[in-house]
Design a protein around this motif. Structure first.
Motif, short mmCIF file in Angstrom:
data_model
loop_
_atom_site.label_atom_id
_atom_site.label_comp_id
_atom_site.label_asym_id
_atom_site.label_seq_id
_atom_site.Cartn_x
_atom_site.Cartn_y
_atom_site.Cartn_z
N LYS A 408 -33.72 -20.54 -12.90
CA LYS A 408 -33.25 -19.36 -12.16
C LYS A 408 -34.36 -18.76 -11.30
N ILE A 409 -33.96 -17.89 -10.39
CA ILE A 409 -34.89 -17.27 -9.43
C ILE A 409 -35.54 -16.03 -10.06
N ASN A 410 -36.78 -15.80 -9.68
CA ASN A 410 -37.49 -14.59 -10.10
C ASN A 410 -36.96 -13.42 -9.27
N LYS A 411 -36.13 -12.61 -9.89
CA LYS A 411 -35.46 -11.49 -9.17
C LYS A 411 -36.44 -10.40 -8.71
N HIS A 412 -37.57 -10.31 -9.37
CA HIS A 412 -38.51 -9.22 -9.07
C HIS A 412 -39.52 -9.60 -7.98
N ASN A 413 -39.45 -10.81 -7.48
CA ASN A 413 -40.38 -11.23 -6.43
C ASN A 413 -40.00 -10.59 -5.09
N LYS A 414 -40.94 -9.90 -4.44
CA LYS A 414 -40.65 -9.15 -3.21
C LYS A 414 -40.24 -10.06 -2.06
N TYR A 415 -40.83 -11.25 -2.03
CA TYR A 415 -40.50 -12.20 -0.96
C TYR A 415 -39.02 -12.56 -1.00
N TYR A 416 -38.51 -12.87 -2.19
CA TYR A 416 -37.09 -13.22 -2.33
C TYR A 416 -36.19 -12.03 -2.03
N LEU A 417 -36.61 -10.84 -2.45
CA LEU A 417 -35.81 -9.62 -2.23
C LEU A 417 -35.68 -9.29 -0.74
N ASN A 418 -36.73 -9.55 0.02
CA ASN A 418 -36.74 -9.23 1.45
C ASN A 418 -36.05 -10.28 2.33
N TYR A 419 -36.18 -11.54 1.98
CA TYR A 419 -35.73 -12.62 2.86
C TYR A 419 -34.44 -13.33 2.43
N PHE A 420 -33.95 -13.05 1.23
CA PHE A 420 -32.74 -13.73 0.77
C PHE A 420 -31.66 -12.74 0.36
N ASN A 421 -30.43 -13.21 0.42
CA ASN A 421 -29.29 -12.40 0.01
C ASN A 421 -29.39 -12.10 -1.49
N LYS A 422 -29.20 -10.85 -1.85
CA LYS A 422 -29.36 -10.44 -3.25
C LYS A 422 -28.34 -11.11 -4.18
N LYS A 423 -27.20 -11.51 -3.62
CA LYS A 423 -26.18 -12.21 -4.43
C LYS A 423 -26.69 -13.57 -4.92
N ASN A 424 -27.51 -14.20 -4.08
CA ASN A 424 -28.05 -15.52 -4.45
C ASN A 424 -29.14 -15.45 -5.51
N LEU A 425 -29.70 -14.26 -5.71
CA LEU A 425 -30.80 -14.12 -6.65
C LEU A 425 -30.38 -14.26 -8.11
N ASN A 426 -29.08 -14.23 -8.37
CA ASN A 426 -28.57 -14.44 -9.73
C ASN A 426 -28.36 -15.92 -10.03
N LYS A 427 -28.60 -16.74 -9.02
CA LYS A 427 -28.37 -18.19 -9.16
C LYS A 427 -29.69 -18.92 -9.38
N THR A 428 -29.66 -20.24 -9.20
CA THR A 428 -30.86 -21.06 -9.42
C THR A 428 -31.64 -21.27 -8.12
N ILE A 429 -32.80 -21.91 -8.23
CA ILE A 429 -33.67 -22.18 -7.07
C ILE A 429 -32.95 -22.99 -6.00
N SER A 430 -32.04 -23.85 -6.41
CA SER A 430 -31.31 -24.70 -5.46
C SER A 430 -30.48 -23.89 -4.46
N SER A 431 -30.07 -22.67 -4.85
CA SER A 431 -29.22 -21.84 -3.97
C SER A 431 -30.00 -21.21 -2.81
N ILE A 432 -31.35 -21.23 -2.89
CA ILE A 432 -32.15 -20.66 -1.79
C ILE A 432 -33.02 -21.75 -1.13
N GLY A 433 -32.50 -22.96 -1.14
CA GLY A 433 -33.18 -24.06 -0.46
C GLY A 433 -34.13 -24.86 -1.33
N GLY A 434 -33.98 -24.74 -2.64
CA GLY A 434 -34.87 -25.44 -3.56
C GLY A 434 -34.69 -26.94 -3.62
#
Length: 442
Positions: A408-434
């Motif tokens: 799963k994705i680290n929800k507290h990482n600022k990079y992910y919070l700023n550049y990715f949709n918050k809905k995707n942050l509940n999913k795995t790394i594959s959902s954000i281009g992993g």
């Protein structure tokens, strides 16, 4: 009378339980004191005094110090030896002169309880060394499951199994035919005996032969399919070096260092936190401990190794570094050549992998996903129980993608919070281009 006996027995049981409980509390408290004292000794004393209390380092050996010196005097000496010398204490001045007038550091921040724990550790360590002198030897275990994972071995076993089945089938049929020819009659389900004519027997044999041919062709097709499948697996696993375990120029047991002595991975591989590569520790990192530890005095010996063997391996560090044990300086005269460590884990040049990204950013999530205590164990296996490091996993693209699909994705990482949709942050790394090609190949 019986009630009195029962009451007496109950009282005796309660008294014995209480005694055992009190003794256990005492032992637990004693063990905590020893552990605390040992940690304090390592932090404050190992620069000048050896953990092997009978050995002289910069300072004198501390074996039996509790019996040699008065406790009140020891507290004053450890706390502020300079003040004690200036007060005109004869023992303090004599000890200072005997130590070539090398000043002992002042430990004014240490409390009386902490000094007491250090002295308690020194006192008890002598008894502990005597009790724990049993040698642990690791036996080499043959693992049949890992042996059968080899495709070539599996092919041989399957071939032998199929051939044995065919052979059993043919032997059974031959026995059956021999019985018919010998008796020239048979009996089934309690029916009366009847003669079997020669023509019927011939037709029966022809039919059986045709059946055997069909079975033979089916087995042949299945066997060819299996061989093609094994060949495909073999081609796909070229340069997959799982289990690769080379001999290194210095035998370094991770089980002794990381497992028994609990040295964290990052202490030696410090660059793994900050950079792409984990790095090979330089000899000065080894010398942080082996400046005072010049021989092996542990109780654990891996299979086929002795104390003498480990002592010689420690000497190799000094030889490569050019360290003179007597003068305690790096002279360079004894330096043989640089250590040529054999690399085990090595990704191809077209693959990008960053250690710090996985340890710092994804560390917690990897631990949860792989159910391991340390992030390193997710890829490198149970290193703290390895004497010889081997390649634990496949490290294929399939293996990496599978991990990215599960972690799963680290929800507290600022990079992910700023550049990715918050809905995707509940999913795995594959959902954000992993699992995109460009993530590892660029």
């Amino acid at each position: 009378m019986n009630l009195k006996k029962i009451k007496l027995k109950l009282k005796l049981i309660l008294i014995s339980i209480s005694i055992v409980y009190i003794l256990n509390i005492k032992n637990c408290y004693s063990n905590k004191k020893i552990e605390h004292g040992k940690n304090l000794f390592k932090q404050n004393c190992t620069a000048c005094h050896s953990l092997e209390l009978k050995k002289k380092l910069i300072g004198p050996p501390l074996y039996g110090i509790n019996e040699k010196r008065n406790k009140k005097w020891l507290y004053k000496w450890i706390k502020n030896n300079k003040k004690l010398r200036e007060s005109g204490d004869k023992e303090a001045i004599e000890l200072y002169n005997n130590s070539n007038k090398v000043e002992m550091p002042l430990f004014t921040k240490l409390s009386k309880k902490e000094i007491k724990d250090i002295l308690f550790f020194i006192k008890k360590s002598n008894n502990l060394n005597k009790k724990n002198n049993k040698i642990m030897i690791e036996k080499s275990n043959f693992n049949l499951i890992n042996y059968l994972k080899d495709p070539f071995i599996r092919t041989i076993f399957l071939s032998l199994f199929i051939l044995s089945l065919i052979l059993i089938y043919l032997i059974n049929k031959l026995i059956y035919f021999l019985k018919i020819l010998k008796l020239n009659s048979f009996q089934e389900n309690g029916l009366k005996k009847r003669e079997l004519s020669t023509t019927k027997l011939v037709f029966f044999l022809i039919r059986m032969k045709l059946k055997i041919k069909k079975i033979y062709y089916i087995i042949q097709i299945l066997f060819i399919t299996y061989v093609i499948w094994i060949l495909w697996i073999f081609l796909m696993r070229i340069d997959v070096n799982k289990g690769y375990k080379p001999n290194q120029p210095i035998f370094f047991s991770h089980k002794i260092h990381s497992g028994i002595n609990q040295i964290p991975c990052e202490y030696c591989h410090y660059s793994s936190i900050y950079s792409k590569v984990s790095g090979i520790p330089s000899l000065n990192v080894c010398m942080n401990c082996h400046l005072s530890i010049n021989e092996y005095n542990g109780n654990y010996f891996c299979f086929g190794k002795t104390k003498k063997y480990f002592d010689n391996e420690i000497k190799k560090i000094y030889k490569y570094l050019g360290w003179n044990e007597r003068s305690r300086v790096i002279s360079g005269k004894e330096k043989e050549f640089n250590i040529k460590w054999i690399r085990i884990h090595n990704f191809p040049d077209f693959v990008y992998f960053n250690h710090s990204q996985h340890i710092i950013v994804a560390g917690k999530e990897i631990k949860k996903s792989k159910k391991v205590d340390s992030t390193c164990e997710a890829c490198h296996g149970d290193v703290k129980n390895m004497d010889k490091i081997s390649m634990y996993n496949d490290f294929t693209m399939e293996w990496c993608i599978k991990c990215h699909k599960q972690t799963k994705i680290n929800k507290h990482n600022k990079y992910y919070l700023n550049y990715f949709n918050k809905k995707n942050l509940n999913k795995t790394i594959s959902s954000i281009g992993g699992i995109e090609c460009g993530k590892c190949h660029y």
